[in-house]
Design a protein around this motif. Sequence first.
Motif, PDB file in Angstrom:
ATOM      1  N   UNK A   3      21.610  16.441  23.007  1.00 15.33           N
ATOM      2  CA  UNK A   3      21.676  16.384  21.556  1.00 15.33           C
ATOM      3  C   UNK A   3      20.985  17.624  20.991  1.00 15.33           C
ATOM      4  N   UNK A   4      21.417  18.020  19.814  1.00 11.97           N
ATOM      5  CA  UNK A   4      20.812  19.148  19.113  1.00 11.97           C
ATOM      6  C   UNK A   4      20.184  18.598  17.839  1.00 11.97           C
ATOM      7  N   UNK A   5      19.412  19.405  17.134  1.00 14.26           N
ATOM      8  CA  UNK A   5      18.850  18.927  15.871  1.00 14.26           C
ATOM      9  C   UNK A   5      19.931  18.542  14.857  1.00 14.26           C
ATOM     10  N   UNK A   6      21.164  18.989  15.080  1.00 16.70           N
ATOM     11  CA  UNK A   6      22.237  18.741  14.128  1.00 16.70           C
ATOM     12  C   UNK A   6      22.976  17.435  14.373  1.00 16.70           C
ATOM     13  N   UNK A   7      22.611  16.690  15.411  1.00 17.22           N
ATOM     14  CA  UNK A   7      23.303  15.440  15.733  1.00 17.22           C
ATOM     15  C   UNK A   7      23.130  14.413  14.620  1.00 17.22           C
ATOM     16  N   UNK A   8      21.920  14.308  14.087  1.00 17.37           N
ATOM     17  CA  UNK A   8      21.639  13.373  12.989  1.00 17.37           C
ATOM     18  C   UNK A   8      22.227  13.934  11.698  1.00 17.37           C
ATOM     19  N   UNK A   9      22.933  13.092  10.955  1.00 19.50           N
ATOM     20  CA  UNK A   9      23.549  13.492   9.683  1.00 19.50           C
ATOM     21  C   UNK A   9      22.911  12.678   8.549  1.00 19.50           C
ATOM     22  N   UNK A  10      21.780  13.158   8.017  1.00 21.17           N
ATOM     23  CA  UNK A  10      21.036  12.373   7.028  1.00 21.17           C
ATOM     24  C   UNK A  10      21.616  12.460   5.624  1.00 21.17           C
ATOM     25  N   UNK A  11      21.172  11.563   4.777  1.00 16.41           N
ATOM     26  CA  UNK A  11      21.372  11.659   3.338  1.00 16.41           C
ATOM     27  C   UNK A  11      20.011  11.984   2.748  1.00 16.41           C
ATOM     28  N   UNK A  12      19.946  13.042   1.960  1.00 13.17           N
ATOM     29  CA  UNK A  12      18.692  13.492   1.359  1.00 13.17           C
ATOM     30  C   UNK A  12      18.806  13.340  -0.151  1.00 13.17           C
ATOM     31  N   UNK A  13      17.847  12.621  -0.741  1.00 10.06           N
ATOM     32  CA  UNK A  13      17.903  12.351  -2.168  1.00 10.06           C
ATOM     33  C   UNK A  13      16.841  13.136  -2.922  1.00 10.06           C
ATOM     34  N   UNK A  14      17.253  13.773  -4.000  1.00 10.97           N
ATOM     35  CA  UNK A  14      16.343  14.471  -4.892  1.00 10.97           C
ATOM     36  C   UNK A  14      16.499  13.924  -6.287  1.00 10.97           C
ATOM     37  N   UNK A  15      15.811  14.530  -7.224  1.00 10.20           N
ATOM     38  CA  UNK A  15      15.890  14.099  -8.619  1.00 10.20           C
ATOM     39  C   UNK A  15      17.248  14.446  -9.226  1.00 10.20           C
ATOM     40  N   UNK A  16      17.756  15.647  -8.909  1.00  8.92           N
ATOM     41  CA  UNK A  16      18.990  16.140  -9.514  1.00  8.92           C
ATOM     42  C   UNK A  16      20.222  15.959  -8.636  1.00  8.92           C
ATOM     43  N   UNK A  17      20.031  16.038  -7.321  1.00 10.55           N
ATOM     44  CA  UNK A  17      21.153  15.976  -6.385  1.00 10.55           C
ATOM     45  C   UNK A  17      20.858  15.028  -5.229  1.00 10.55           C
ATOM     46  N   UNK A  18      21.943  14.559  -4.635  1.00  4.66           N
ATOM     47  CA  UNK A  18      21.888  13.845  -3.366  1.00  4.66           C
ATOM     48  C   UNK A  18      22.735  14.644  -2.391  1.00  4.66           C
TER      49      UNK A  18
END
Length: 187
Positions: A3-18
């Motif tokens: 596996x590489x660091x890119x295997x995980x596909x997260x959702x990242x939430x901010x104030x203005x964007x997700x």
Amino acid sequence: MESTPFTDKPTLRGELVTLRPIRAEDADEINAIIRADDEIALLTGSVHSSTEKFPGASIERLRDIYGAWAVADDRLVLAVMDNTTDELVGEVVLHEWDEGNESCGFRTLIGAAGRGRGLGTEATRLIVEHGLTKMGMHRITLEVYDFNPRARHVYEKVGFMHEGTGREALRLDDEWIDVHFMAILAH
């Protein structure tokens, strides 16, 4: 397969964007963003004349590309979603993983609907922080053309530092344009 660091596909939430994992069907919206905004072809160095249209692939090919990127272990492609409108306004990408040096490249594409409101800055900050902290990157690099001070300003706000200049790296409208190399480190 490792596996590489890119295997995980997260959702990242901010104030203005997700930032959410890209999907094959996002190719339609990304294609529409690119086709509606000639500035994207210029700013990405995809054309050699300010009157030239973006030479993109067919929509079927784009769907295949985005579908492959959705599950790829050699890159992390996240859709930039405007939290106010829930509209896809662009993408952010970590790619070119260099395992031995714990580093990767970064690129972004933000369409006209996402500009001038801090969305690109927050999207850049979210994915870069994720790369440096959660993914354990030591260094993230990017390139920005001399005629794109708006993007360079965003990168500097996030913490990227100018490391050098590639002189006359792009020919545009019979003029030579420099490219600037920038990077951010984990510490």
